[in-house]
Design an enzyme around this catalytic site. Sequence first.
Site, short mmCIF file in Angstrom:
data_model
loop_
_atom_site.label_atom_id
_atom_site.label_comp_id
_atom_site.label_asym_id
_atom_site.label_seq_id
_atom_site.Cartn_x
_atom_site.Cartn_y
_atom_site.Cartn_z
N LYS A 114 0.85 -1.18 0.02
CA LYS A 114 0.14 -0.05 -0.01
C LYS A 114 1.09 1.34 0.05
O LYS A 114 0.63 2.15 -0.67
CB LYS A 114 -1.00 0.27 1.32
CG LYS A 114 -1.87 1.15 1.23
CD LYS A 114 -2.74 1.36 2.56
CE LYS A 114 -1.57 1.85 3.75
NZ LYS A 114 -2.49 2.53 4.95
N ASP B 182 -6.20 0.61 0.55
CA ASP B 182 -6.38 0.60 2.02
C ASP B 182 -7.51 0.24 2.54
O ASP B 182 -8.31 -0.27 1.58
CB ASP B 182 -5.99 2.31 2.24
CG ASP B 182 -7.22 3.36 1.73
OD1 ASP B 182 -7.99 2.52 0.90
OD2 ASP B 182 -7.50 4.08 1.86
#
Length: 222
Positions: free
Chosen positions: A112, A130
């Site tokens: 991420k 996310d």
Amino acid sequence: MHRVLAERYPDAKCELDFTSPFQLLVATVLSAQTTDVRVNSVTPELFATWPEPADLAGADRTALEEVLRPVGFYRAKAASVQGLAARLVEVYRGQVPRRLEDLVTLPGVGRKTANVVRGDAFGLPGITVDTHVGRLSRRFGWTTHEDPVDVEDDLAALFPKSDWTPLSHRVIFHGRRTCHARRPACGACPLARDCPSYGAGETDPVKAATLVKPGQVLAGQG
């Protein structure tokens, strides 16, 4: 659905403040389990005191922890950002690498964070999965997976690379402002006609409008 999100959030972007890949990398690591607003409140002092990787790598840990205290989990985060700074100095001559394979070797950096840095600091395609992107992608029917890597793969198969970074920002904006985890504002959502999860939240337009957080145009107002 992406075209609708693009119209709703034409200025969607990373909400972390940064002026360099190094600053974005550190800020993104600090953003875990806290808000971008909170991170932005500490990074000016952080980067004024330790502006470069070598400075942060050599920082006094107690002083660093004190600066990071407001973001929560400050001891662990201090260890991560100091560790990644040290690795940047030792392995990458103080420069943030562009390859995902290199970024994820840094302390505190997963896919991420790596995709945030690639997309927003280097302009390289990356899908940031996310909590918002994962949750909304399942609500939208874009994926059935829970694992972020599987979600990333599914979205990569649906959208062209040129859309990956802006798509991530627009979905995150929508998750923060309208499609909330516990009570989505379905009645004020521009995706209502296309969303298979319509009705999971408040469908009355007036009541739903009160759930929408600031920072966007409400449905029916432009």
